[in-house]
Design an enzyme around this catalytic site. Structure first.
Site, mmCIF file in Angstrom:
data_model
loop_
_atom_site.group_PDB
_atom_site.id
_atom_site.type_symbol
_atom_site.label_atom_id
_atom_site.label_comp_id
_atom_site.label_asym_id
_atom_site.label_seq_id
_atom_site.Cartn_x
_atom_site.Cartn_y
_atom_site.Cartn_z
ATOM 1 C CE1 TYR A 55 1.524 54.345 18.914
ATOM 2 C CE2 TYR A 55 1.722 56.160 17.560
ATOM 3 C CZ TYR A 55 2.038 55.509 18.302
ATOM 4 O OH TYR A 55 3.173 55.691 20.054
ATOM 5 C CD GLU A 57 -2.365 52.087 19.858
ATOM 6 O OE1 GLU A 57 -2.098 52.459 18.990
ATOM 7 O OE2 GLU A 57 -2.098 52.881 21.039
ATOM 8 C CG ASP A 202 11.497 35.721 33.719
ATOM 9 O OD1 ASP A 202 11.391 35.737 32.794
ATOM 10 O OD2 ASP A 202 11.433 37.381 34.530
ATOM 11 C CB THR A 229 13.805 38.354 27.081
ATOM 12 O OG1 THR A 229 14.550 37.674 27.492
ATOM 13 C CG2 THR A 229 13.625 39.108 27.673
ATOM 14 C CE LYS A 232 17.587 38.505 29.555
ATOM 15 N NZ LYS A 232 16.826 38.419 29.727
ATOM 16 N NE ARG A 238 17.852 44.935 24.016
ATOM 17 C CZ ARG A 238 18.845 44.345 24.581
ATOM 18 N NH1 ARG A 238 19.278 44.505 23.848
ATOM 19 N NH2 ARG A 238 18.474 44.352 25.993
HETATM 20 N N1 DSN Z 1 19.112 42.096 32.123
HETATM 21 C C1 DSN Z 1 19.090 40.937 32.231
HETATM 22 C C2 DSN Z 1 20.103 40.308 32.428
HETATM 23 O O1 DSN Z 1 21.552 40.873 32.342
HETATM 24 O O2 DSN Z 1 20.033 39.033 33.195
HETATM 25 C C3 DSN Z 1 18.000 41.187 32.839
HETATM 26 O O3 DSN Z 1 17.539 42.107 32.990
#
Ligand code: DSN
Length: 422
Positions: A55, A57, A202, A229, A232, A238
């Protein structure tokens, strides 16, 4: 890792078999969901490490629990690598994923009820950009703008400025999950400046492509906040990151913790740090360039067969196919047909789609994952051909079976990072 796998096999064969099955599935098929990727073996090692026990925090040097000498070092390295890579003044690497990362920005910088000008979901925006079904759409007043699919997805910035003058947003938001073009961030910034609004981008989908400098970086246009994120196009674990100007650092940090989250997942933060180190290397830049080349090649192969792509092509890693116009098949039927030949895609609404989200008019395709496996433009041309054949002959079981064998044989020629025993 292997020793742990042996223990798992012995203790819980049900879960062990499901993981082995997923490894086989990921190896046997062409992964074309644009938001997915294969992460590095080094990241898998960090994710499966004892950091998951801790943890933490708070932030480095300001934690609420003891025993933080290693976690502080990890988070500091992750933040430094993130700011250097994205040319940001500040980074928060704790968001657990994409939705909380955007939520933390809205709550940190705005008040409930404030107006946010954001892209319409069916034109490529994201659920967290104010779709009525998302909690965010209930807390903030999202007003949507659209693109022009018949003009290569162009955004009419004169119309956007008129809209901004009318609704007086506190924030202008751009970014996407299914928009196949790049953004003119400078034009967004001019609109926002005219009405005194904050700017947020974003870039969850294209984070890796921006990091590699093969797509535009919103900070170069003076944006205030950028979210991405890490799993991707960045190819990491993740998770999410918020990058911002220094002037917003304190508000963002306290919005993430204690505003929204408790303890960060330090195994993921370590994985993000490793990912950011990789993303600064030439190999990653080559990967990003190839991802874009592959997307262009796939789009060209599909369009050569008369397939309708929304906006007429792509400038990034993804494309949206109108399967109703192209094959008289809705997106769910198209997705299921391609599943049968080991090509994984996802059903997708098209701009102003008259059909419901679970039976929409299209599918979304992307090249980040197959590029990680080493596939190139010639492979994209092959895959495009198989997609078209399958969708044309979806009700011919023999044709589908033959295509499935072809795709599976083809995939076995490409390794999956982190999976050695297939
Ligand atoms: N689930 C992601 C996507 O496939 O674009 C975005 O949240």
């Amino acid at each position: 890792m292997d020793a742990h796998r042996t223990e798992l096999n012995a203790y819980d064969p049900t879960i062990a078999a499901a993981i082995a099955g997923e490894e086989r599935r990921q190896a046997d098929g062409v992964e074309m969901i644009p938001s997915e990727n294969y992460t590095y073996p080094e990241v898998l090692a960090a994710l499966g490490s004892v950091l998951t026990n801790k943890y933490s925090e708070g932030y480095p040097g300001r934690r609420y629990y003891g025993g933080q000498e290693y976690t502080d070092a990890i988070e500091t390295v992750a933040r430094d690598r993130a700011t250097a890579l994205f040319r940001a003044e500040h980074a928060n690497v704790q968001p657990l994923s994409g939705s909380p990362m955007n939520q933390a920005c809205y709550f940190g910088l705005l008040n409930p009820g404030d107006t946010i000008l954001a892209m319409d979901l069916s034109h490529g925006g994201h659920l967290t950009h104010g779709a009525p079904v998302s909690h965010m759409g209930k807390v903030f007043n999202f007003v949507r703008y659209k693109s022009a699919p018949d003009r290569q997805g162009a955004i009419d910035f004169d119309a956007l400025l008129a809209q901004a003058k009318e609704v007086k947003p506190r924030m202008v938001l751009c970014g996407y999950s299914s928009y196949p073009r790049d953004y003119d961030y400078a034009a967004f910034k001019r609109v926002a400046d005219e009405v005194g609004a904050l700017t947020m981008a974003d870039i969850a989908h294209i984070g890796g492509l921006v990091a590699a400098d093969v797509m535009r970086n919103p900070f170069d246009a003076g944006f205030d906040v950028v979210t991405t994120t890490t799993h991707k196009t960045l190819r990491g674990p993740r998770g999410g990151m918020i990058l911002c100007k220094k002037t917003f650092a304190q508000k963002i940090d306290s919005s993430v913790f204690p505003g929204l989250q408790g303890g960060p997942h330090m195994n993921n933060v370590a994985g993000a740090a490793i990912t950011l180190k990789k993303a600064a290397e030439q190999d990653f830049r080559d990967y990003a360039v190839q991802t874009l080349r592959n997307a262009k090649a796939l789009a060209a192969a599909l369009m050569a067969e008369g397939v309708t792509l929304i906006t007429g092509g792509t400038d990034n890693h993804l494309m949206v196919m109108d399967t109703v116009a192209s094959f008289d098949l809705d997106g769910r039927a198209a997705e299921e047909t391609l599943d049968r030949i080991f090509i994984t895609t996802n059903k997708q609404v098209i701009p102003d789609d008259p059909r419901p989200p679970l039976r929409p008019s299209g599918i979304r395709l992307g090249t980040p994952a197959c590029t990680t496996r080493g596939m190139d433009e010639a492979d994209m041309t092959r895959i495009g051909g198989w997609i078209v054949q399958a969708l044309r002959r979806h009700d011919d079981p023999l044709a589908i079976e033959r295509l499935a064998e072809t795709v599976r044989d083809f995939c076995r020629g490409f390794a999956v990072p982190g999976v050695s025993n297939i």
